[in-house]
Motif scaffolding. Structure first.
Motif, PDB file in Angstrom:
ATOM      1  N   ASN A 145       0.847  -1.184   0.000  1.00 56.68           N
ATOM      2  CA  ASN A 145       0.000   0.000   0.000  1.00 56.68           C
ATOM      3  C   ASN A 145       0.888   1.243   0.000  1.00 56.68           C
ATOM      4  N   ALA A 146       0.293   2.392  -0.235  1.00 60.69           N
ATOM      5  CA  ALA A 146       1.068   3.624  -0.404  1.00 60.69           C
ATOM      6  C   ALA A 146       1.876   3.964   0.849  1.00 60.69           C
ATOM      7  N   ASN A 147       1.308   3.733   2.022  1.00 58.33           N
ATOM      8  CA  ASN A 147       2.014   4.066   3.261  1.00 58.33           C
ATOM      9  C   ASN A 147       3.249   3.199   3.457  1.00 58.33           C
ATOM     10  N   ALA A 148       3.120   1.897   3.179  1.00 55.50           N
ATOM     11  CA  ALA A 148       4.261   0.993   3.318  1.00 55.50           C
ATOM     12  C   ALA A 148       5.334   1.297   2.280  1.00 55.50           C
ATOM     13  N   LEU A 149       4.905   1.655   1.059  1.00 60.22           N
ATOM     14  CA  LEU A 149       5.861   2.007   0.010  1.00 60.22           C
ATOM     15  C   LEU A 149       6.645   3.262   0.404  1.00 60.22           C
ATOM     16  N   ALA A 150       5.950   4.242   0.970  1.00 56.78           N
ATOM     17  CA  ALA A 150       6.616   5.466   1.430  1.00 56.78           C
ATOM     18  C   ALA A 150       7.573   5.154   2.579  1.00 56.78           C
ATOM     19  N   TYR A 151       7.167   4.247   3.460  1.00 58.99           N
ATOM     20  CA  TYR A 151       7.995   3.829   4.600  1.00 58.99           C
ATOM     21  C   TYR A 151       9.292   3.194   4.117  1.00 58.99           C
ATOM     22  N   TYR A 152       9.192   2.309   3.133  1.00 60.82           N
ATOM     23  CA  TYR A 152      10.394   1.675   2.592  1.00 60.82           C
ATOM     24  C   TYR A 152      11.236   2.675   1.811  1.00 60.82           C
ATOM     25  N   SER A 153      10.589   3.660   1.188  1.00 60.56           N
ATOM     26  CA  SER A 153      11.329   4.707   0.486  1.00 60.56           C
ATOM     27  C   SER A 153      12.227   5.465   1.463  1.00 60.56           C
ATOM     28  N   ILE A 154      11.677   5.890   2.588  1.00 61.45           N
ATOM     29  CA  ILE A 154      12.459   6.579   3.615  1.00 61.45           C
ATOM     30  C   ILE A 154      13.560   5.676   4.153  1.00 61.45           C
ATOM     31  N   SER A 155      13.239   4.411   4.363  1.00 62.56           N
ATOM     32  CA  SER A 155      14.226   3.455   4.880  1.00 62.56           C
ATOM     33  C   SER A 155      15.409   3.334   3.930  1.00 62.56           C
ATOM     34  N   GLY A 156      15.111   3.199   2.629  1.00 62.67           N
ATOM     35  CA  GLY A 156      16.172   3.065   1.638  1.00 62.67           C
ATOM     36  C   GLY A 156      17.012   4.324   1.530  1.00 62.67           C
ATOM     37  N   ILE A 157      16.363   5.483   1.497  1.00 61.91           N
ATOM     38  CA  ILE A 157      17.094   6.751   1.367  1.00 61.91           C
ATOM     39  C   ILE A 157      17.997   6.980   2.578  1.00 61.91           C
ATOM     40  N   SER A 158      17.503   6.696   3.772  1.00 61.36           N
ATOM     41  CA  SER A 158      18.307   6.908   4.975  1.00 61.36           C
ATOM     42  C   SER A 158      19.523   5.983   5.005  1.00 61.36           C
ATOM     43  N   CYS A 159      19.377   4.761   4.489  1.00 62.43           N
ATOM     44  CA  CYS A 159      20.520   3.845   4.409  1.00 62.43           C
ATOM     45  C   CYS A 159      21.520   4.321   3.359  1.00 62.43           C
ATOM     46  N   ILE A 160      21.022   4.876   2.257  1.00 63.15           N
ATOM     47  CA  ILE A 160      21.914   5.416   1.220  1.00 63.15           C
ATOM     48  C   ILE A 160      22.716   6.583   1.778  1.00 63.15           C
ATOM     49  N   ALA A 161      22.102   7.390   2.649  1.00 63.62           N
ATOM     50  CA  ALA A 161      22.821   8.511   3.267  1.00 63.62           C
ATOM     51  C   ALA A 161      24.066   8.025   3.997  1.00 63.62           C
ATOM     52  N   VAL A 162      23.960   6.860   4.639  1.00 57.96           N
ATOM     53  CA  VAL A 162      25.117   6.269   5.320  1.00 57.96           C
ATOM     54  C   VAL A 162      26.102   5.705   4.306  1.00 57.96           C
ATOM     55  N   LEU A 163      25.600   4.999   3.307  1.00 60.73           N
ATOM     56  CA  LEU A 163      26.464   4.368   2.313  1.00 60.73           C
ATOM     57  C   LEU A 163      27.266   5.390   1.510  1.00 60.73           C
ATOM     58  N   LEU A 164      26.694   6.559   1.260  1.00 57.69           N
ATOM     59  CA  LEU A 164      27.405   7.587   0.507  1.00 57.69           C
ATOM     60  C   LEU A 164      28.676   8.035   1.223  1.00 57.69           C
ATOM     61  N   LYS A 165      28.692   7.922   2.526  1.00 59.45           N
ATOM     62  CA  LYS A 165      29.847   8.352   3.309  1.00 59.45           C
ATOM     63  C   LYS A 165      30.909   7.272   3.423  1.00 59.45           C
ATOM     64  N   CYS A 166      30.485   6.017   3.547  1.00 56.18           N
ATOM     65  CA  CYS A 166      31.454   4.976   3.895  1.00 56.18           C
ATOM     66  C   CYS A 166      31.507   3.811   2.925  1.00 56.18           C
ATOM     67  N   SER A 167      30.673   3.829   1.888  1.00 58.78           N
ATOM     68  CA  SER A 167      30.609   2.685   0.989  1.00 58.78           C
ATOM     69  C   SER A 167      31.677   2.759  -0.099  1.00 58.78           C
ATOM     70  N   VAL A 168      32.114   1.583  -0.530  1.00 57.69           N
ATOM     71  CA  VAL A 168      33.063   1.502  -1.646  1.00 57.69           C
ATOM     72  C   VAL A 168      32.310   1.366  -2.974  1.00 57.69           C
ATOM     73  N   TYR A 169      30.979   1.314  -2.910  1.00 53.04           N
ATOM     74  CA  TYR A 169      30.184   1.147  -4.117  1.00 53.04           C
ATOM     75  C   TYR A 169      30.096   2.472  -4.879  1.00 53.04           C
ATOM     76  N   ASN A 170      29.681   2.378  -6.132  1.00 55.58           N
ATOM     77  CA  ASN A 170      29.610   3.524  -7.019  1.00 55.58           C
ATOM     78  C   ASN A 170      28.700   4.606  -6.436  1.00 55.58           C
ATOM     79  N   LYS A 171      29.262   5.786  -6.183  1.00 57.33           N
ATOM     80  CA  LYS A 171      28.503   6.872  -5.565  1.00 57.33           C
ATOM     81  C   LYS A 171      27.406   7.381  -6.498  1.00 57.33           C
ATOM     82  N   LEU A 172      27.680   7.437  -7.794  1.00 63.97           N
ATOM     83  CA  LEU A 172      26.675   7.921  -8.747  1.00 63.97           C
ATOM     84  C   LEU A 172      25.465   6.986  -8.771  1.00 63.97           C
TER      85      LEU A 172
END
Length: 439
Positions: A205-232
């Protein structure tokens, strides 16, 4: 010579096991895409067999990343079959569990079994599915084996992106007039009706999709700082998840998304370079958002319509529903102390609508006594890490916790997994601090 051959064979096995997560992710992605977008029916038992085979072959360290990838996809998988198998394999590969894992697993099983005695009717697969999901959650957050948390978070993000992509494409394919409907503020991405309700499809449902969207974005915020994966690539995933979140027309997403931006900026204040990077990423998202709004003005109209609706003040009636649950909770001593149970809490309370507050849901389902045990099991290790980890690594926990105040956590039980990723992000920060100290 024999020793050299043995070492070579071990290296070959290690490399092949190291690639199993990639092969698993690709295989599962193709199967779900072919089924949901290609219209080809697949037996749920085929997914059970495929997942079981991969998890049995994988090392325990690989299993964690595979679970992270699978978690967002559980809405399109026979999770009540797959998760008990994964939990059993985890126990076998762990060989032993610590006292906290054991106590919390017993607690989850005991509370629900006792509560089920008061249910008018219940689903045994549903109860097993709930218990094994929560057991797996507690086992993993109390497993202090040194896992590759960067890899785990990255696979979770990949799972969220795949889930969001399939939901978006399904919405567009099944709703040709989605643009006109979304402009009215009532149609939202994630609300998809399937012709065959018995078919196994990836739906959120839309609420769960939005919840996972925030979850993914917040994890990417961490990965952008410390990840060896492609930043782009990470930035592209962040932009896509941000656009998906906007298309859900979720007011909570807008609020928590703003909080995420503020936290990300403040977490990058150590140097002008970090601030510049943060502003560049935010600017890129803003530019893409303005372009999309310009090309699809219906989305902007839908957002305005959502915020101007009469039910905004009561959070779409959620405050009234929460108040009704609390009133009935306070009127029954047994429920106050031990809760309603999780899988049938609505029928026990005689309320058809679901609670949209994770803390109140925990209190209602487990009671005061059980709720204290659950909260201790969930947050005790997190509290110990306050002041020991930089703000950046707290972003997933703060944002996911904030979003869950208007969402559920134990029913549907799949919503517990983003909280596990948030704890892994904190541990990643703890590991990073340890490495800096060692240097």
């Amino acid at each position: 010579m024999a020793d050299e051959v043995a070492v070579k064979n071990r290296n070959i096995v290690s490399v092949s096991l190291g690639k199993i997560t990639i092969v698993y992710a690709i295989t599962l992605s193709i199967m779900i895409a072919v089924r949901d977008l290609g219209g080809i029916n697949m037996s749920k038992y085929l997914f059970v067999v495929v997942c079981t085979g991969f998890f049995m072959y994988a090392r325990k360290s690989e299993m964690i990343s595979m679970i992270a990838f699978t978690a967002p996809l559980l809405y399109g998988l026979p999770g009540n079959y797959i998760i008990p198998i994964i939990l059993a394999i985890y126990f076998i590969k762990s060989r032993n569990i610590n006292s906290k894992q054991f106590v919390l697993c017993v607690f989850i099983a005991f509370m629900e079994i006792i509560a089920s005695m008061f249910y008018d009717s219940f689903s045994i697969p549903g109860i097993i599915g709930y218990m094994t999901n929560l057991m797996l959650f507690f086992c993993l957050i109390y497993d202090w084996t040194e896992y590759d948390y960067i890899k785990t978070l990255n696979y979770f993000v990949c799972g969220v992106v795949l889930t969001s992509l399939i939901i978006v494409l399904s919405t567009i394919l099944k709703s040709p007039t989605w643009l006109q409907d979304i402009a009215n503020g009532y149609f939202r991405f994630g609300v998809v009706e399937h012709v065959n309700e018995d078919a196994l499809n990836l739906t959120l449902n839309a609420n769960a999709l939005a919840y996972y969207s925030i979850s993914g974005i917040s994890c990417i915020a961490v990965l952008l700082k410390c990840s060896v994966y492609n930043k782009l690539l990470l930035i592209a995933e962040m932009i896509f998840l941000a656009l998906t979140g906007v298309m859900t027309l979720s007011r909570t997403w807008m609020i928590v998304g703003s909080l995420l931006l503020v936290l990300y900026i403040f977490s990058s204040n150590r140097s002008m370079k970090d601030v510049a990077k943060a502003l560049l990423i935010i600017g890129s998202i803003a530019i893409v958002a303005f372009v999309v709004m310009g090309q699809l003005p219906e989305v902007y109209e839908g957002l305005i319509a959502r915020f101007n609706r009469a039910d905004t003040a009561t959070a779409n009636g959620r405050f009234d529903i929460t108040e009704e649950y609390i009133e009935k909770f306070n009127s029954d001593l047994r429920i106050m102390l031990f809760g309603t149970g999780v899988t049938e809490y609505r029928s026990v309370m005689g309320i058809t609508k679901s609670l949209h507050n994770s803390l109140v849901q925990i209190l209602v389902c487990y009671g005061i006594i059980g709720g204290m045990v659950f909260m201790f099991g969930w947050l005790s290790n997190v509290i110990k890490m306050i002041g020991r980890v930089k703000l950046l690594y707290w972003i997933p926990f703060i944002c996911i916790f904030a979003y869950s105040i208007t969402a559920q956590i134990v029913n549907p039980h799949n919503l517990i997994y983003p909280h596990m990723m948030a704890i892994f992000a904190i541990r990643l920060g703890l590991d990073a601090k340890s490495e800096r100290g060692a240097l």
